[in-house]
Every structure is written in structure tokens, then in C-alpha cells.
Scaffold this active site. Structure first.
Site, PDB file in Angstrom:
ATOM      1  N   HIS A  40       8.325  -1.769  -9.570  1.00 34.96           N
ATOM      2  CA  HIS A  40       9.078  -2.433  -8.480  1.00 34.96           C
ATOM      3  C   HIS A  40       8.987  -4.037  -8.652  1.00 34.96           C
ATOM      4  CE1 HIS A  40       8.727   1.383  -6.340  1.00 34.96           C
ATOM      5  NE2 HIS A  40       9.975   1.427  -6.932  1.00 34.96           N
ATOM      6  N   GLU A 124       6.757   7.669  -6.825  1.00 32.60           N
ATOM      7  CA  GLU A 124       5.367   8.185  -7.384  1.00 32.60           C
ATOM      8  C   GLU A 124       5.242   9.440  -6.589  1.00 32.60           C
ATOM      9  OE1 GLU A 124       1.631   5.984  -6.730  1.00 32.60           O
ATOM     10  OE2 GLU A 124       0.858   7.997  -6.740  1.00 32.60           O
ATOM     11  N   SER A 219       7.822  -3.363  -3.361  1.00 31.71           N
ATOM     12  CA  SER A 219       6.440  -2.754  -3.957  1.00 31.71           C
ATOM     13  C   SER A 219       5.710  -2.331  -2.847  1.00 31.71           C
ATOM     14  CB  SER A 219       5.886  -3.897  -4.847  1.00 31.71           C
ATOM     15  OG  SER A 219       4.519  -3.748  -4.930  1.00 31.71           O
ATOM     16  N   ASN A 221       2.322  -1.318  -3.050  1.00 34.20           N
ATOM     17  CA  ASN A 221       1.051  -2.130  -3.098  1.00 34.20           C
ATOM     18  C   ASN A 221       0.925  -3.488  -2.775  1.00 34.20           C
ATOM     19  OD1 ASN A 221       0.684  -3.733  -5.712  1.00 34.20           O
ATOM     20  ND2 ASN A 221       1.985  -2.193  -6.363  1.00 34.20           N
TER      21      ASN A 221
END
Ligand code: F3S
Length: 280
Positions: A40, A124, A219, A221
Site C-alpha cells: 500500500h 490480507e 496502509s 499499519n
């Protein structure tokens, strides 16, 4: 004013590996089709596009003979089908994601119902769910309304969740269902890179006046790092690049902490720090 970088930040092992595999494949084969963005991050995606990496949304759109699986992975049955349909599959699934997928498959085959702690919309998590053989659910709320309490229950996490949030989720879930299940298996599938980056970001945020989190808004994370820094009570800004920096943020600040998501290239971080030094 002091600028300090988090001791762990930026590209993780899984992202570096995925980018390298796709670069090598593009150089070898010319054009390859990737099932979603390799990571990402727009700059990375644009650079790979120049080498010949095209992005498709699903396997039906693949027209060529070389397909790539990004670091987020693809459900194991879909991956196995793709390998039989397409001549060459470049599998850049992060080994930590693969570990979560394999754990899900083993639990499903042993008759467990599986709960995945994570964001149902994330690629994911879809790939882990796709490895549960129809026995999985995704949630971040422990308040799960099972039609019938499962006799055997397995619990996994999206690899980039915060360990504290996963721990809290597991505690709440146990309080609700422990007496109803015969067997419970909890597998901590949060990856090492996530744990290290989150711990380093929190430690830096605890002694900074302001935190900059560099990375793509898409993203997961990167967004999580920004949330964790804000929880430490420090002013936090998530920036994708130099354009978003505002001089006013740094007025009367003595210590600026910098961290970055696992999909943020070193060049982007360096550019942000250089611009920051010029602003101060
Ligand atoms: Fe893999 Fe963790 Fe990076 S799952 S892609 S090492 S953030």
C-alpha cells in the site's frame, strides 16, 4: 529543535522481499499482472508500473502468462487454482501472512471454527479468511453472536494489529465463551516487524512534543502507528510526503519524533526529514 527517528521504522522484511521479487520478475518477463498493489504505497506502485507491473483486481482479469501475488497474499485455494491456470505465478506473499493462512487452514481441517481479529476489508484478512475453508469470521468486536457456540474455537489476528488490542479482544472473548467451548486455540499471528515498529513508535512518542508518521493513508499499519502515537497523548500527523508538512505544527515544539509505515520507502522518509530541517 531536535528531530529523532524511531529505532525501527519504514520498509519491513516482507515488503522489501515482495518488491524485490516483483522487480526481478518484471525484468525477466517484461509485463506481469499483480493481483492488487504489491504494497500500500503509491510511489512504490508507480515505480513498479514503469518496469511493467500492471495491477488487476481479480484473477479473471489476468490476460498474460505471469501473475504476481502481493505481500498481503491470496486465499490458499484461490492461489492453488491460479497456479494451475496461469503459467508462472510469482508468489510474494509475506511469510508471516503465509503462517497465518496455514494456521487457519490447519484449524479448519481439524474442525475448528475460526475467529480472525482484523479489518474485514483488508486484502490480507480476506486472504486469511479465504484459507479457512468456510469456517472463519472476521471481527474486531468480542461481542460475537454465534448461532450455536462452537465446540472448538481458534483465534488468529491480522498480522499488523496492535498486540495490546488483540490481547484485550482475546480477554473479552474468553470472558464470554470460555465455559461454552471444549477446546480453544489462540495463535498470535501478529508479525515481528509490526510489534517492533509499534513499540519503537510508542517509546519515541512518549518523549516527543510532536510525532510525524510518514506513509500512505491506505496502509493499515501506517494508520495504526498514528493511532498509537496519538494514544500516548502527543500531537500526531500522518503525512504521505513533503507537501503536507505545515510549519505551524512545529511552533514552540522542541522534540520532533518521526516514524513510518512498513510500506514507506526510505527516500520518502528522507525527503520529509530534509524538508522539516529546512522549515525549522
Ligand atoms: Fe509481513 Fe509484517 Fe511486513 S506481515 S509484509 S513483515 S508488516
Amino acid at each position: 529543535m531536535q528531530i529523532e527517528r524511531a529505532r525501527e521504522m519504514g520498509f519491513c522484511f516482507g515488503v522489501r522481499r515482495a518488491i524485490k521479487l516483483l522487480e526481478q520478475a518484471a525484468r525477466k518477463h517484461g509485463t506481469i499482472e499483480s493481483l492488487g498493489a504489491v504494497v500500500h504505497n503509491r510511489q512504490v506502485v508507480n515505480r513498479l508500473a514503469e518496469l511493467g507491473v500492471k495491477i488487476v483486481d481479480n484473477a479473471d482479469q489476468i490476460k498474460g502468462s505471469v501473475a504476481a501475488i502481493p505481500s498481503h497474499g491470496l486465499g490458499l485455494p484461490q492461489l492453488e487454482k491460479l497456479k494451475s491456470d496461469v503459467l508462472t505465478v510469482v508468489d510474494a506473499t509475506c511469510p508471516f501472512v503465509r503462517r497465518a493462512q496455514m494456521a487457519a487452514r490447519k484449524l479448519a481441517q481439524a474442525g475448528f471454527q475460526i475467529v480472525i481479529f482484523g479489518d474485514a476489508e483488508h486484502a490480507e484478512v480476506k486472504a486469511i479468511l479465504g484459507s479457512c475453508e468456510g469456517r472463519g469470521i472476521v471481527t474486531t468486536e468480542a461481542n460475537i453472536a454465534f448461532v450455536k457456540p462452537p465446540r472448538r474455537l481458534g483465534v488468529l489476528s491480522q498480522t499488523t494489529q496492535s498486540p495490546e488490542r488483540f490481547g484485550q479482544f482475546v480477554k473479552e472473548l474468553l470472558d464470554r465463551i470460555l465455559l461454552d467451548v471444549d477446546e480453544l486455540r489462540i495463535i498470535n499471528t501478529i508479525c515481528d516487524a509490526t510489534r517492533e515498529r509499534q513499540a519503537a513508535a510508542r517509546e519515541l512518542a512518549s518523549h516527543s512534543d510532536i510525532m510525524l508518521v510518514v506513509g500512505d493513508l491506505n496502509s493499515a499499519n501506517t494508520r495504526r502507528l498514528a493511532e498509537l502515537c496519538a494514544v500516548e497523548g502527543v500531537e500526531t500527523h500522518l503525512v504521505e510526503g513533503t507537501n503536507q508538512l505545515e510549519a505551524i505544527w512545529f511552533k514552540n515544539k522542541k522534540h520532533v519524533g518521526i516514524t513510518a509505515g512498513a510500506s514507506t520507502p526510505d527516500e520518502t522518509i528522507d525527503l520529509v526529514i530534509t524538508k522539516l530541517q529546512n522549515l525549522l
